[in-house]
Design an enzyme around this catalytic site. Structure first.
Site, PDB file in Angstrom:
ATOM      1  N   CYS A 178      -1.612 -25.588  10.500  1.00  0.00           N
ATOM      2  CA  CYS A 178      -0.895 -26.880  10.503  1.00  0.00           C
ATOM      3  C   CYS A 178      -1.660 -27.892   9.646  1.00  0.00           C
ATOM      4  O   CYS A 178      -1.058 -28.662   8.892  1.00  0.00           O
ATOM      5  CB  CYS A 178      -0.732 -27.407  11.924  1.00  0.00           C
ATOM      6  N   ASP A 223      -5.295 -16.466   0.579  1.00  0.00           N
ATOM      7  CA  ASP A 223      -6.193 -16.175   1.686  1.00  0.00           C
ATOM      8  C   ASP A 223      -7.637 -16.424   1.222  1.00  0.00           C
ATOM      9  O   ASP A 223      -8.025 -16.060   0.109  1.00  0.00           O
ATOM     10  CB  ASP A 223      -6.031 -14.718   2.139  1.00  0.00           C
ATOM     11  N   HIS A 235       5.202 -25.093  13.596  1.00  0.00           N
ATOM     12  CA  HIS A 235       4.179 -24.336  14.323  1.00  0.00           C
ATOM     13  C   HIS A 235       4.839 -23.369  15.302  1.00  0.00           C
ATOM     14  O   HIS A 235       5.503 -23.787  16.248  1.00  0.00           O
ATOM     15  CB  HIS A 235       3.221 -25.256  15.076  1.00  0.00           C
ATOM     16  N   ASN A 260       0.119  -9.748  11.662  1.00  0.00           N
ATOM     17  CA  ASN A 260      -0.714  -9.357  12.783  1.00  0.00           C
ATOM     18  C   ASN A 260      -0.283 -10.180  13.992  1.00  0.00           C
ATOM     19  O   ASN A 260      -0.341 -11.409  13.951  1.00  0.00           O
ATOM     20  CB  ASN A 260      -2.196  -9.593  12.462  1.00  0.00           C
ATOM     21  N   GLY A 292      -5.366  -7.868  15.567  1.00  0.00           N
ATOM     22  CA  GLY A 292      -6.401  -8.642  14.886  1.00  0.00           C
ATOM     23  C   GLY A 292      -5.966 -10.033  14.469  1.00  0.00           C
ATOM     24  O   GLY A 292      -6.542 -10.624  13.557  1.00  0.00           O
ATOM     25  N   HIS A 337      -1.008 -19.227  14.328  1.00  0.00           N
ATOM     26  CA  HIS A 337       0.138 -19.874  13.666  1.00  0.00           C
ATOM     27  C   HIS A 337       0.779 -18.743  12.864  1.00  0.00           C
ATOM     28  O   HIS A 337       0.113 -18.166  11.987  1.00  0.00           O
ATOM     29  CB  HIS A 337      -0.330 -21.024  12.775  1.00  0.00           C
ATOM     30  N   HIS A 395       2.030 -16.111  10.542  1.00  0.00           N
ATOM     31  CA  HIS A 395       1.811 -15.970   9.106  1.00  0.00           C
ATOM     32  C   HIS A 395       2.039 -14.532   8.678  1.00  0.00           C
ATOM     33  O   HIS A 395       1.800 -13.597   9.450  1.00  0.00           O
ATOM     34  CB  HIS A 395       0.399 -16.427   8.707  1.00  0.00           C
ATOM     35  N   HIS A 428       0.996 -11.881   5.643  1.00  0.00           N
ATOM     36  CA  HIS A 428       0.115 -11.602   4.511  1.00  0.00           C
ATOM     37  C   HIS A 428       0.948 -10.892   3.440  1.00  0.00           C
ATOM     38  O   HIS A 428       1.690  -9.951   3.750  1.00  0.00           O
ATOM     39  CB  HIS A 428      -1.014 -10.645   4.910  1.00  0.00           C
TER      40      HIS A 428
END
Ligand code: AMP
Ligand code: ZN
Length: 114
Positions: free
Chosen positions: A7, A30, A46, A87, A93, A98, A100, A102
């Site tokens: 956030c 990242d 969020h 994840n 892991g 929040h 996300h 990858h």
């Protein structure tokens, strides 16, 4: 009002290398890349994890994936391909609570998932 790490990144309170932004979605590099291309794509809203999405988030989840395809084209990874990873929770892991996704690319990851 949520004040989690992502956030704060979305609000610009913590710096990030922005890759993409629209009304609902923010994407950034990242900080500890695991491949030549490693981007995080997050909803501006969020939501702590995939476990927490609601019926009302149905369109938002679609928009995140449309954004992912735009980013892939923009970065030129759409032809060779890329992996999209979420994840969710402890065993997967998840370290930042929040939601996300990858985007990992730029290397042949083979056929094994883990
Ligand atoms: P996950 O393990 O799926 O929760 O992924 C969290 C990701 O956030 C990790 O890959 C971290 O390297 C990344 N990360 C943590 N802090 C930052 C930051 N300040 N900027 C960019 N990426 C971050
Ligand atoms: Zn958050």
């Amino acid at each position: 009002m949520e004040e989690c790490l992502f956030c704060k990144i979305i609000k610009g309170e913590i710096p990030s290398t922005k890759i993409y932004e629209d009304e609902n979605v923010y994407a950034f590099k990242d900080i500890e890349p695991v491949a030549p291309v490693h981007i995080l794509v997050v909803p501006k809203k969020h939501i702590s994890s995939l476990n927490e999405i609601k019926e009302e988030d149905e369109i938002l989840i679609g928009k995140i994936h449309i954004a992912i395809t735009k980013i892939a084209k923009e970065l030129g990874i759409d032809k060779d391909g890329y992996r999209v990873i979420n994840n969710c929770g402890k065993d997967a892991g998840q370290t930042v609570m929040h939601l996300h996704f990858h985007i990992v690319a730029g290397v042949n990851m083979g056929e094994k998932l883990i």
